[in-house]
Write an enzyme that holds these catalytic residues in place. Structure first.
Site, PDB file in Angstrom:
ATOM      1  N   THR A 286       0.848  -1.190   0.000  1.00 44.72           N
ATOM      2  CA  THR A 286       0.000   0.000   0.000  1.00 44.72           C
ATOM      3  C   THR A 286       0.880   1.235   0.000  1.00 44.72           C
ATOM      4  OG1 THR A 286      -1.832   1.110   1.157  1.00 44.72           O
ATOM      5  CG2 THR A 286      -0.179   0.049   2.534  1.00 44.72           C
ATOM      6  N   CYS A 287       0.267   2.401  -0.236  1.00 43.39           N
ATOM      7  CA  CYS A 287       1.003   3.681  -0.227  1.00 43.39           C
ATOM      8  C   CYS A 287      -0.013   4.799  -0.086  1.00 43.39           C
ATOM      9  CB  CYS A 287       1.856   3.822  -1.494  1.00 43.39           C
ATOM     10  SG  CYS A 287       0.902   3.774  -3.018  1.00 43.39           S
ATOM     11  N   GLY A 288       0.147   5.882  -0.839  1.00 43.47           N
ATOM     12  CA  GLY A 288      -0.818   6.978  -0.773  1.00 43.47           C
ATOM     13  C   GLY A 288      -2.014   6.757  -1.682  1.00 43.47           C
ATOM     14  N   GLY A 290      -1.745   4.060  -4.361  1.00 42.42           N
ATOM     15  CA  GLY A 290      -1.526   2.835  -5.114  1.00 42.42           C
ATOM     16  C   GLY A 290      -0.410   2.915  -6.137  1.00 42.42           C
ATOM     17  N   TRP A 318      -3.828   4.589   1.095  1.00 42.10           N
ATOM     18  CA  TRP A 318      -4.103   5.435   2.255  1.00 42.10           C
ATOM     19  C   TRP A 318      -5.187   6.486   1.991  1.00 42.10           C
ATOM     20  CZ3 TRP A 318      -3.296   4.606   7.115  1.00 42.10           C
ATOM     21  CH2 TRP A 318      -3.528   5.640   8.031  1.00 42.10           C
TER      22      TRP A 318
END
Length: 337
Positions: A286-288, A290, A318
């Site tokens: 995951t990240c901000g 994708g 996120w």
């Protein structure tokens, strides 16, 4: 626009068997050694099979996926105009998306993906090599590469990387985009087994530390300050913090600090081991939004760390998590200073 079909072999009088063998030899010359390719490998492949509007043979197509964070000030299309691989095409990460979703960069549906590739003049049999900006090295190209893969494009690769391409003095061009002939790309099928939903991740978060939990690992590619909740998110009004049980693995820790390229497979495996990532357990990256989660996924892929069948990317990442989780859920954690 009319599309002409050509029966291979008929123009030369070759038998179908001979025509197939010639096509096979061309395919062999076109094949690249691995998912990650060096500037030299791509340069050689382009000399053998350059993009051409005349030839109907499969081609090697460089595809620029340059993208910057919304608070950066630069745009992908601007740097594409400034310097690019000759005959490259531009994939707009802000346009090939699920336009109905309130979250950025959510995967398009199969028709939307096919339409984007048709407009770019990419055929199913083409080998596509996706690359990033020279400024960032590796950043958004892995997301586009992952998208191609889960929609089943047979030959897709990531360049490691355009920064090195430029520094090695390989050919570049600049200027406005040129037109390409559109071609019908068949509507593919999405491999949704590679995509984690909000509900999937919420279940993992709620099971964290519970007896009998599956032990799914969540790897977070955002900078550590945002993970801890001490730095703000780039999108205004969005809380920072992290998902319970997740591991902070900023994407740039997986890249060489000088070249901004992926290091060796062994180096990547050592990083994952140091972070406590278990290759035998399922992994969700995951990240901000994708995008840089795909930097982790690609590192796992090229290092052979963990089973591909047990890896997913949280598409909403996120941005979706922080907007959908209720305060009463207690599923946004911040580190205490």
């Amino acid at each position: 626009m009319a599309f002409a079909a050509v029966v291979r072999g008929s123009r030369t009088g070759l038998s179908p068997w001979s025509a197939r063998n010639i096509h096979s030899n061309k395919a062999s010359a076109r094949n690249l050694s691995s998912y990650l390719v060096t500037p030299k490998e791509l340069h050689e492949a382009l000399k053998k099979n350059p993009p051409s509007s005349i030839s109907t043979d499969p081609r090697v197509i460089p595809l620029c996926a340059s993208w910057f964070m919304p608070n950066d000030g630069r745009t992908g299309i601007e740097v594409f105009r400034e310097k690019r691989i000759p005959k490259a095409r531009f994939f707009d990460l802000d346009k090939c998306i699920d336009k109905r979703s309130p979250y950025p960069h959510m995967l398009p549906d199969a028709k939307g993906f096919a339409a984007a590739l048709s407009e770019l003049g990419i055929r199913k049999e083409d080998t596509v090599v996706i690359y990033d900006t020279k400024e960032l090295g590796i950043f958004s190209a892995p997301r586009v590469g992952w998208t191609f893969k889960i929609f089943g494009h047979p030959n897709v690769h990531i360049l490691n990387n355009f920064k090195l391409w430029v520094e090695e003095g390989l050919p570049t061009e600049s200027g406005e985009l040129y037109s390409v002939e559109c071609c019908p790309y068949p509507i593919p099928k999405l491999d949704d087994n590679k995509v984690a939903s909000f509900e999937d991740v919420k279940e993992v978060a709620m099971d964290h530390n519970k007896e009998g939990a599956e032990g799914v690992q969540i790897l977070d590619a955002r900078p550590n300050g945002r993970f801890k909740g001490t730095d703000p998110e780039p999108r205004e009004g969005l809380s920072s913090g992290h998902i319970p049980g997740s591991i902070s693995l900023p994407f740039n820790t997986l890249l060489d600090p000088q070249t901004k390229a992926y290091p060796s497979a062994e180096k990547l495996r050592s990083i994952f081991r140091e972070k406590g990532v278990d290759p035998n357990k399922p992994i969700i990256s995951t990240c901000g939004t994708g995008v840089t989660a795909s930097v982790i996924e690609t590192a796992l892929e090229i290092s052979g760390y963990g089973s591909p069948e047990l890896r997913k990317i949280y598409d909403g990442s996120w941005t979706e998590w922080a907007q959908r989780i209720k305060p009463s859920d207690n599923l946004i954690l911040k580190d205490k200073e």
